[in-house]
Enzyme design. Sequence first.
Site, mmCIF file in Angstrom:
data_model
loop_
_atom_site.group_PDB
_atom_site.id
_atom_site.type_symbol
_atom_site.label_atom_id
_atom_site.label_comp_id
_atom_site.label_asym_id
_atom_site.label_seq_id
_atom_site.Cartn_x
_atom_site.Cartn_y
_atom_site.Cartn_z
ATOM 1 N N ASP A 94 0.833 -1.202 0.000
ATOM 2 C CA ASP A 94 0.000 0.000 0.000
ATOM 3 C C ASP A 94 0.874 1.262 0.000
ATOM 4 O O ASP A 94 1.988 1.249 0.517
ATOM 5 C CB ASP A 94 -0.845 -0.047 1.290
ATOM 6 C CG ASP A 94 -1.885 1.040 1.348
ATOM 7 O OD1 ASP A 94 -2.691 1.131 0.413
ATOM 8 O OD2 ASP A 94 -1.885 1.807 2.335
ATOM 9 N N GLU A 107 1.908 0.131 -4.847
ATOM 10 C CA GLU A 107 0.848 1.044 -5.285
ATOM 11 C C GLU A 107 1.422 2.456 -5.427
ATOM 12 O O GLU A 107 1.612 3.142 -4.433
ATOM 13 C CB GLU A 107 -0.305 1.061 -4.270
ATOM 14 C CG GLU A 107 -1.412 2.010 -4.667
ATOM 15 C CD GLU A 107 -2.264 2.503 -3.484
ATOM 16 O OE1 GLU A 107 -3.437 2.795 -3.691
ATOM 17 O OE2 GLU A 107 -1.727 2.603 -2.359
#
Length: 620
Positions: free
Chosen positions: A329, A358
Site C-alpha cells: 500500500d 501502489e
Amino acid sequence: MKKIFLLMALHFASSQFSFSQIQHLEPMNWWVGMKDNSLQLMVNGKDIAYTTPSINYPGVSIKKLTKGDSKNYLFIDLVISSQTQPGTFPIRFTRNGTLVEKYDYTLLKRALAPEAFNGFNSSDVICLITPDRFANGDPGNDIIEGMLENKVNRKVNGARHGGDIRGMINSLDYLKSMGYTAIWPQPLMENNMPAYSYHGYAITDHYKVDPRFGTLDEYKELAQKAKAKGIKLVYDAVLNHIGSGHRWMSDMPFRDWINYSDSMRITTHVRTVNQDPNASQYDRELMTKGWFVPTMPDLNGENPFMATYLIQNNIWWIETLQLGGIRLDTYGYSIKPLLDAWACRIMKEYPNFSLVGEEWSLNPLITSYWQKGKKNPDGYRGCLGSTMDFPLQSALVEALRQKNRNLWGKGLHLLYESMANDFAYADPSKLLIFGDNHDMDRLYTQLGNDLSLTKMAITTLLTLRGIPQVYYGTEVLLENSAHPDDHGYIRADMPGGWANNTSNAFVGSGLTGDQAEMQGHFKQIAQWRKTSKAITNGRTLHFAPFNDVYVYFRYTDNEKVMVVLNRNEQSTSIDPSRFKEIIGNARLAKNVVTGQSLSIQQKFDVPAKTTMVFEIDPVK
Ligand code: CA
C-alpha cells in the site's frame, strides 16, 4: 498421588513466573535456515528494559541488547547459525540476578524451499477482494464484544458488513471457475478503530488477524485451500502508517517511532518529490513524514528498529501463509531506504517471489521509476518487481468513454500511446493492469453503465501485456453510479455473499441478463487466457488506431493472437493487409469466443463496440 504431586509442581512453576511482564514478544516465532541469519525480537512488557535476557540453545546467540526510550521495550538481536535445529527453548529474563520471566521461543523448520515461494506473474489473473464486503461465511464473528466497532450494519456504506475469511474460503471454487488464479484480499490484520475499520488499512496489531474476519487458523486454511486449487494468495501490506488505535500510540518504543507524534501534520500527497530534482527539502519531508489521514499516524522508517519490525513482520506472514506475493500500500509515502530494505530483503530471501507497489500516478515516468532494473538518472535502483499501471487504467477508460474520439490524440489513441510508453519500464510484462480497484469508481460506472464498453475493457485487460487484476464483482457489473467516488458504495456487497441476498453471483441466480452476460464473457476469456502462451508470456506488436479501431497482436515464436478493438457505434470492416508483417501467409483466424474461423487474408467485419480476439492458425 502422582496427580497431586504434578498439580503441586505446576502450581510451583506458575507462581515462580507470576510477574507475567511480557505482553508481546514479536515475531512470536521464527524459522531456521533463513538466508539472513539475524533476528531482532521486540519485547514489550512493564519495566522489561530493566531485565537481562539469556538463551541457552545450540546455534542461537544474543548479539546485542537495546533498551527502548520507553522502559517497557527491549530489543534482542539474535544470530541463528545455519546449523541451528528447529526446536523450542526458553528465553530467561532476570533482574538483579532473579529470574522474573520466561518465554518459550520456537524456531520452526521452513515448510518450503526459498525458491518454491512462487509469486504472481503474467500467467495470473488476480481478484482484488474487500473481505468485509465479499461473503459473510461466519455470522458468528460479526460482532466481537470489546472491540471499538462492535456492530454490523449493511445499510451504512462505511460500517462493517460482516464479510470474513470463511466467506473467502467458501468462495474459492467460484473464483477458480471464473478463471482467477490469485486473490488479493485487503488487509486482514486487526483494525481496532472506532469507525471505518472494515477496509483494513488502519492496522492496530501487525501479528493478529482481526477477529471479525476470523482467526489465524482460518487465514492459514484459506492459504492452504487456495493453493490446493491453484490460487495464489497475495498479502496486502502497509509500511507507511498504522491505525491511531495501535498500542504504540500510548507507549512508543522510541520517541521518534511516529513522525510528527506531538504535532500531527498531514502529508501533502505530492509523491513526485521522490523523483523531482527541483523539489524542496520542505516538501520532501512533509510528503513522506506527514500522516496519511488524522486516524493513520505515519511510521518513522528512519528508525532502524521500526524498519526491521516491519520487514520481519512481512517475512513472518510469507512463511506462515506460504504467500504468493505481496501488494504494498501507499508506495512512495515511505522513505526510499525503507522501501529498498524491505523489497531487497524479501527478494533475497525468496528469489521467485513477487512484490507490487501502489504508486498512484498517471505518469509512467513516475511509476516506472520504482521498478527493479530501471536505471534512473538520479542513481536510484530499486528491488520492486512490479508497479501498478495506473497510467494504462486511465488511458483504457478514457479511450473507451471519450467523445470526439476520432480527433487526433483522442479515443483509442490514448490507449495506443499508453502502450507506446512501455519503453519507460524495465519490464512491462510485470505491470499490474486493471480497470478499477477499491479506491475508484467501479469499471461499469466509469464507462457510463455501458455493458458493451465494459466487456471491451475486460477483454482488453485480459489480453494486454501485464498481470490483470479485477475487483471482485466487476464481473457481475457492480456499480456505484448513484454515489460517484464514494468508497463505501464502490466496495459494495457481493451478491450472494449474505444469506438473505435475492441475487447470487456465486451460483448465477437472480442476476440480470446483463450481469449474466458479463460474467459469462469474463469467465470465457479468463479461462481461455490460461491456454494462450501468446497472452501469458508473449510479446506485443500494435498498429496505430485508424477510424476508431485499434489492433494489437500478442505472439510467441509459435503462437499469434490478434485483438481488435472497434469503438465505433456500428459494425466496421477491417482490412488486414496492413498487418502483413505479423500475419504473414497465415490463412485462418479463429474467434476465441464463437469458435468460428475466418479468412485472415480478406476483409472482415467487427461488430459495434466490441473487442474481438482471434487465434491465428500457424502456417503449416
Ligand atoms: Ca462474519
